[in-house]
Design an enzyme around this catalytic site. Structure first.
Site, PDB file in Angstrom:
ATOM      1  N   LEU A 670       0.826  -0.721  -0.207  1.00  0.00           N
ATOM      2  CA  LEU A 670      -0.031  -0.267   0.527  1.00  0.00           C
ATOM      3  C   LEU A 670       1.048   1.343   0.146  1.00  0.00           C
ATOM      4  O   LEU A 670       1.735   1.788   0.533  1.00  0.00           O
ATOM      5  CB  LEU A 670      -0.823  -0.095   0.761  1.00  0.00           C
ATOM      6  N   ARG A 674       4.252   8.469  -2.015  1.00  0.00           N
ATOM      7  CA  ARG A 674       5.821   8.306  -1.771  1.00  0.00           C
ATOM      8  C   ARG A 674       6.950   8.075  -2.908  1.00  0.00           C
ATOM      9  O   ARG A 674       6.727   6.607  -2.210  1.00  0.00           O
ATOM     10  CB  ARG A 674       6.561   7.930  -0.416  1.00  0.00           C
ATOM     11  N   ASN A 699      -3.040   3.907  -3.562  1.00  0.00           N
ATOM     12  CA  ASN A 699      -4.319   4.882  -3.262  1.00  0.00           C
ATOM     13  C   ASN A 699      -4.463   6.334  -2.618  1.00  0.00           C
ATOM     14  O   ASN A 699      -4.951   6.674  -2.092  1.00  0.00           O
ATOM     15  CB  ASN A 699      -3.831   4.865  -1.591  1.00  0.00           C
ATOM     16  N   ASN A 725      -9.295   6.476  -1.084  1.00  0.00           N
ATOM     17  CA  ASN A 725      -8.575   6.309  -0.255  1.00  0.00           C
ATOM     18  C   ASN A 725      -8.909   5.914   1.348  1.00  0.00           C
ATOM     19  O   ASN A 725      -8.872   6.451   1.584  1.00  0.00           O
ATOM     20  CB  ASN A 725      -7.887   7.886   0.124  1.00  0.00           C
ATOM     21  N   ARG A 730      -5.981  -2.023   1.630  1.00  0.00           N
ATOM     22  CA  ARG A 730      -4.698  -3.132   1.854  1.00  0.00           C
ATOM     23  C   ARG A 730      -5.097  -4.157   1.893  1.00  0.00           C
ATOM     24  O   ARG A 730      -4.800  -5.414   1.620  1.00  0.00           O
ATOM     25  CB  ARG A 730      -3.929  -3.221   2.846  1.00  0.00           C
ATOM     26  N   ASP A 746       4.427  -2.418   3.680  1.00  0.00           N
ATOM     27  CA  ASP A 746       4.442  -1.446   3.958  1.00  0.00           C
ATOM     28  C   ASP A 746       5.370  -0.736   2.592  1.00  0.00           C
ATOM     29  O   ASP A 746       6.640  -1.006   2.105  1.00  0.00           O
ATOM     30  CB  ASP A 746       4.711  -0.075   5.552  1.00  0.00           C
ATOM     31  N   ASP A 747       5.011   0.548   1.998  1.00  0.00           N
ATOM     32  CA  ASP A 747       6.062   0.755   0.937  1.00  0.00           C
ATOM     33  C   ASP A 747       7.944   1.297   1.312  1.00  0.00           C
ATOM     34  O   ASP A 747       8.181   1.887   0.682  1.00  0.00           O
ATOM     35  CB  ASP A 747       5.445   2.096   0.542  1.00  0.00           C
ATOM     36  N   ASP A 835      -4.743  -2.987  10.525  1.00  0.00           N
ATOM     37  CA  ASP A 835      -3.925  -3.620  10.980  1.00  0.00           C
ATOM     38  C   ASP A 835      -4.727  -4.719  12.887  1.00  0.00           C
ATOM     39  O   ASP A 835      -4.328  -5.499  12.840  1.00  0.00           O
ATOM     40  CB  ASP A 835      -2.209  -3.506  11.564  1.00  0.00           C
ATOM     41  N   ARG A 878      -5.662   4.602  18.234  1.00  0.00           N
ATOM     42  CA  ARG A 878      -5.530   3.051  18.278  1.00  0.00           C
ATOM     43  C   ARG A 878      -6.128   2.636  19.758  1.00  0.00           C
ATOM     44  O   ARG A 878      -6.964   1.030  19.834  1.00  0.00           O
ATOM     45  CB  ARG A 878      -4.696   2.769  18.375  1.00  0.00           C
TER      46      ARG A 878
END
EC number: 2.4.1.223
Length: 921
Positions: A670, A674, A699, A725, A730, A746-747, A835, A878
């Site tokens: 995802l 960037r 995204n 977005n 994911r 992750d990227d 996650d 979170r």
């Protein structure tokens, strides 16, 4: 005369006769003079000039000569002439060089012409070879098809036992009670490969449609529009469905009128075979008006049945449709813990024998049945339960008289008391909910009992059904003893002892199973209708329809030069990662057990929480995922080639290991605007063994730069465009993912190849778990009485972040299509917690914690831009997510674990030639 001549000359030579001779004479004189003058100039002037120049050149001073003849050296002494000379020499040299090059090029052209001729001959030969190969391939394919046709059994329609069209000579069954699938269902309309098409009549086209409950009719129509099995082509339908209830009493048609209307349906075909009559109930007092109607060979699905009416394995006992046009609010459902509540059990009801019902008209028929009905235990039940309440050993609430007017009910049935909200509040305080079946043993099930069961499951009160003769909803496919206690009425004196003896773990398991059954088969109109269809489809052994996958819309991109290998990624010491795949990427084997599992393990498919090893999804209409889902294609029970053979050193490093000889995984990455970080992450995947492809989930609404060059890493890179977005993207089950194993990364994740390989090996041994690198855990905040998210180093963990983790594609389906929508909405609201949601889902389904591999606790690449997790509000969000997810699930599904996985021979002293196993830390 002179004057006369002068006058004539002045007048132009004309006078006294007009004489022109004087004028002609004058003209001749002028021409002669002009010619003489030109001759003198042209002859004498050059002679004079030559003489003069010759005289000057004969002077004694030779240096002053200008026009005399000079030598070549003297002439070049003049500046401009010298320049001309140099130019001449340069041009001469260039001409010589060009001539040499021309001859050289002519030679090369001759050589190239020879090569072109040779290439033309090679092309012609290659074309001939290609044509021959095509012929060989065509012949091979033809031979393969012939062999497959020879080795494949002939597929034809099932034998037709019932008429296709109206046939008045075809006899009806002697008794409706004798109808079963083998003699009242036409299998020829439902081949195994038909896909189970269902045709639904429009009730508004028939007179009884105006009598239907508006809410039930509206909910039913909305469900039909979205069901995957419903077809508008009645000619290909396997089953025909007609909704006849719940009906409103003031406008309810007479039984004879309804019977005539049913028999006049276009596809009734005399006896109504392959028809399903649905009579849904939204209230406990729904009447069983179908009892007095001849339905022929049609199946019946309703909540109230008498034993002379109910045909086991043919008719269906359905649950009441309480939430007709509204979705249940998960936040209003009480949590599943604490296990024990205020009251050990509760019961509210009133028994009224004199209430009218449609069944009273057929009591004379029931009286003709031989044998006496069992004794009515209701009086004994009342006495026993009051004694338990008076003993005050446990808090018990039993009321046998309603404070307000009781709901209408059938004879010998316990009527419901109060309003639904009041009953739910009492059940929220009750560990068990008593359900006393009607005293009339011929009443198999009633809408009132089904309503009590629905409400108990909804709020987590474990049902205790007194009366083993009852047929609970969907009893032929649901194992009710895992979610409820079914006790014979003679054991009423032992009920108190039995309820107190059940352990807390068993109570929580039953409550959790009841919650699963309620959410899956009872809670909404879509669930009820889909469950009815799934029961019929399972009975006639037709596989489920394919579960849908998310279509990947690819973003065109250009690949640049081959990516290099990061020294940090490739430095594995003495470790050999195994053979690098030289063949093209291959997908996981397709799931090929649809037909067998449709007829096997029915109870397991319908009664267990879903998971990869339960082989069924979380929805009632797909007890088994289809072959298109491509999961669980590789099984166990065989000896793999080159894998799982044991050993160490060379034997270990030369094989993938595990119980599947060939397998690859897909990287899902995802990213959001960037590009530089993304390109670096993709380059680090170059040369990674067993990598099938990379799916980049773009995204951002802004497309990648047009001049961006994507690295060539040896496997396909699919850049997928998303509709919005969302971090939920994911976990979408993209159709481009052709492997069971997914590495979500992750990227900006920075993992070595040996770490990824080891994680893949571990996941292959625990395919139903999340296997990853960064561990996290949850903790209970005593002062605030809430859950907290913690990322500190700890000796235990309960979550593995999906920014670097392996999981099965099966969970992508469940996350995107089955998990409560409220959780995905929370993820979109906070742009966080996806996650955590995946960890909640997998732990809820498997009741197992995730698996952490290696000692790595973080995985961010050094120098990368800060991500969302560095925001101050990240951890606060979170915390809120965890507490919200607990409310939705009704309990905390996360489980703690205190171990991580390393190689078998990790830190084991071995000889030098046996040190090829994985090493970490």
């Amino acid at each position: 005369e002179l004057m006369t001549g002068y006058t004539m000359l002045r007048n132009g030579g004309v006078g006294n006769g007009g004489q022109p001779w004087v004028l002609r004479w004058s003209s001749r004189i002028r021409l002669t003079w002009l010619s003489f003058t030109l001759f003198i100039i042209l002859v004498f002037f050059p002679l004079i000039a030559h003489y003069y120049l010759t005289t000057i050149d004969d002077a004694d001073d030779a240096g002053k000569r200008i026009f005399g003849p000079r030598t070549g050296n003297e002439l070049c002494e003049v500046k401009h002439v010298q320049d001309l000379c140099r130019i001449r020499e340069s041009v001469s040299e260039e001409l010589l060089q060009l001539e040499a090059k021309r001859q050289e090029l002519n030679s090369e052209i001759a050589k190239l012409n020879l090569k072109i001729e040779a290439c033309k001959k090679s092309i012609e030969n290659a074309k001939q070879d290609l044509l021959q190969l095509k012929n060989v391939i065509s012949q091979t394919e033809h031979s393969y098809k012939e062999l497959m046709a020879q080795n494949q059994p002939k597929l034809s329609l099932p034998i037709r036992l019932l008429p296709d069209k109206d046939d008045v000579t075809f006899p009806l069954p002697k008794s409706n009670q004798n109808c079963r699938l083998h003699n009242c269902f036409d299998y020829s309309r439902c081949p195994l490969t038909s896909g189970f098409p269902v045709y639904v009549y429009n009730s508004d086209d028939y007179p009884f449609g105006s009598s239907l409950d508006p809410l039930i009719k509206q909910a039913f129509e909305a469900t039909v529009r979205t069901n995957v099995y419903v077809t508008e082509n009645a000619n290909i339908a396997c089953v025909y469905i007609i909704l006849v209830g719940e009906m409103q009493e003031p406008v309810m048609p007479k039984p004879t009128e309804l019977e005539q209307q049913l028999h006049s349906l276009p596809y009734w075909r005399t006896d109504g075979h392959n028809h399903l009559i649905i009579n849904l109930s939204r209230k406990s007092e729904t009447q069983n008006f179908i009892y007095n109607i001849s339905t022929g060979r049609a199946m019946i699905a309703q909540s109230t049945f008498y034993d002379v009416q109910y045909r086991p394995g043919f008719d269906i006992v359905v649950s009441p449709l309480v939430h007709a046009m509204s979705e249940p609010n998960f936040l209003e459902i009480p949590p599943q813990v604490p296990v024990k509540r205020k009251y050990l059990f509760s019961f509210q009801g009133e028994k009224i024998e004199s209430l009218r019902s449609s069944l009273q008209e057929v009591r004379s028929f029931e009286e003709e049945i031989e044998g006496n009905a069992p004794a009515d235990y209701d009086d004994r039940i009342i006495t026993t339960l009051k004694a338990v309440q008076d003993s005050k050993l446990d808090f018990v609430l039993v009321e046998f008289t309603c404070k307000n007017q009781p709901k209408a009910s059938l004879p010998t049935e316990w009527a419901l008391c109060g309003e639904r909200d009041d009953r739910l509040e009492l059940l929220k305080l009750s560990t068990f909910a008593l359900i006393i079946t009607p005293g009339d043993t011929h009443l198999v099930i009633s809408a009132g009992c089904a309503m009590r069961l629905f409400e108990a499951l909804e709020v987590g009160a474990i049902p205790v059904v007194l009366g083993e003769q009852v047929q609970l909803p969907y009893h032929d496919v649901i194992r009710w003893n895992e979610a409820a206690l079914i006790i014979p009425k003679p054991r009423i004196t032992e009920v108190h002892f039995l309820l107190r003896s059940i352990s807390d773990n068993d109570l929580l398991a039953m409550r959790r199973q009841g919650r699963f059954l309620w959410e899956t088969y009872f809670s909404t109109s879509d669930n009820v209708f889909s469950t009815v269809l799934a029961i019929i489809r399972t009975r006639i052994q037709i596989p489920a329809a394919p579960i849908r996958e998310e279509t990947a819309v690819e973003i065109p991109h250009r690949s640049g030069k081959a990516a290099g290998t990061d020294p940090n990624m490739a430095d594995n010491g003495d470790l050999d990662l195994g053979p690098v795949e030289t063949e093209p990427p291959y997908a996981s084997p397709k799931y090929l057990r649809n037909f067998t599992l449709t007829a096997m393990d029915i109870y397991r498919n319908w009664n267990s929480a879903p998971g990869p090893f339960h082989l069924f999804p979380y929805t009632p209409f797909d007890p088994v995922l289809p072959s298109e889902a491509k999961f669980l294609g590789s099984g166990t029970g065989f000896r793999p080639i080159g894998g799982g053979a044991g050993g160490s050193g060379k034997e270990f490093q030369a094989a993938l290991g595990g119980n599947v000889p060939r397998e690859q995984f897909t990287v899902v990455m995802l990213t959001y605007e960037r590009e530089e970080v993304l390109m670096n992450s993709l380059e680090r995947l170059n040369g990674l063994p067993y990598l099938n492809k990379v799916v980049v989930v773009w995204n951002s609404p802004k497309l990648p730069s047009e001049d961006l060059l994507w690295p060539d890493i040896g496997v396909p890179i699919m850049v997928v465009r998303t509709e919005k977005n969302s971090l939920n993207n994911r976990f979408l089950p993209w159709d481009e993912i052709e492997t069971e194993a997914i590495l979500s990364i992750d990227d900006d994740a920075h993992l070595r190849h040996d770490e990824i390989m080891f994680g893949f090996r571990v996941w292959r041994e625990a395919r139903d778990r999340i296997v990853g690198f960064p561990g996290r855990y949850h903790a209970w905040d005593i002062p605030h009485q809430s859950w907290l998210y913690n990322s500190n180093y700890s000796c235990e963990l309960s979550m593995v972040l999906t920014g670097a983790a392996f999981f099965h594609k099966y969970y992508a389906y469940l996350y995107s299509y089955v998990m409560p929508q409220a959780i995905r909405d929370m993820v979109d609201e906070y742009i966080n917690c996806e996650d955590i949601a995946m960890n909640f889902l997998v732990s809820h389904l498997t009741r197992k914690p995730p698996i952490k591999v290696t000692s790595r606790w973080t995985f961010r690449c050094p120098g990368c831009p800060q991500a969302l997790s560095h925001d101050d509000s990240h951890f606060h969000e979170r915390h809120k997510c965890i507490n919200f997810f607990v409310k939705v699930y009704g309990y905390m599904p996360l489980l703690y674990t205190q171990f991580r996985v390393d190689s078998v021979l990790f830190k084991t002293r071995l000889p030098h030639d046996k040190t090829k196993c994985f090493k970490f830390i």
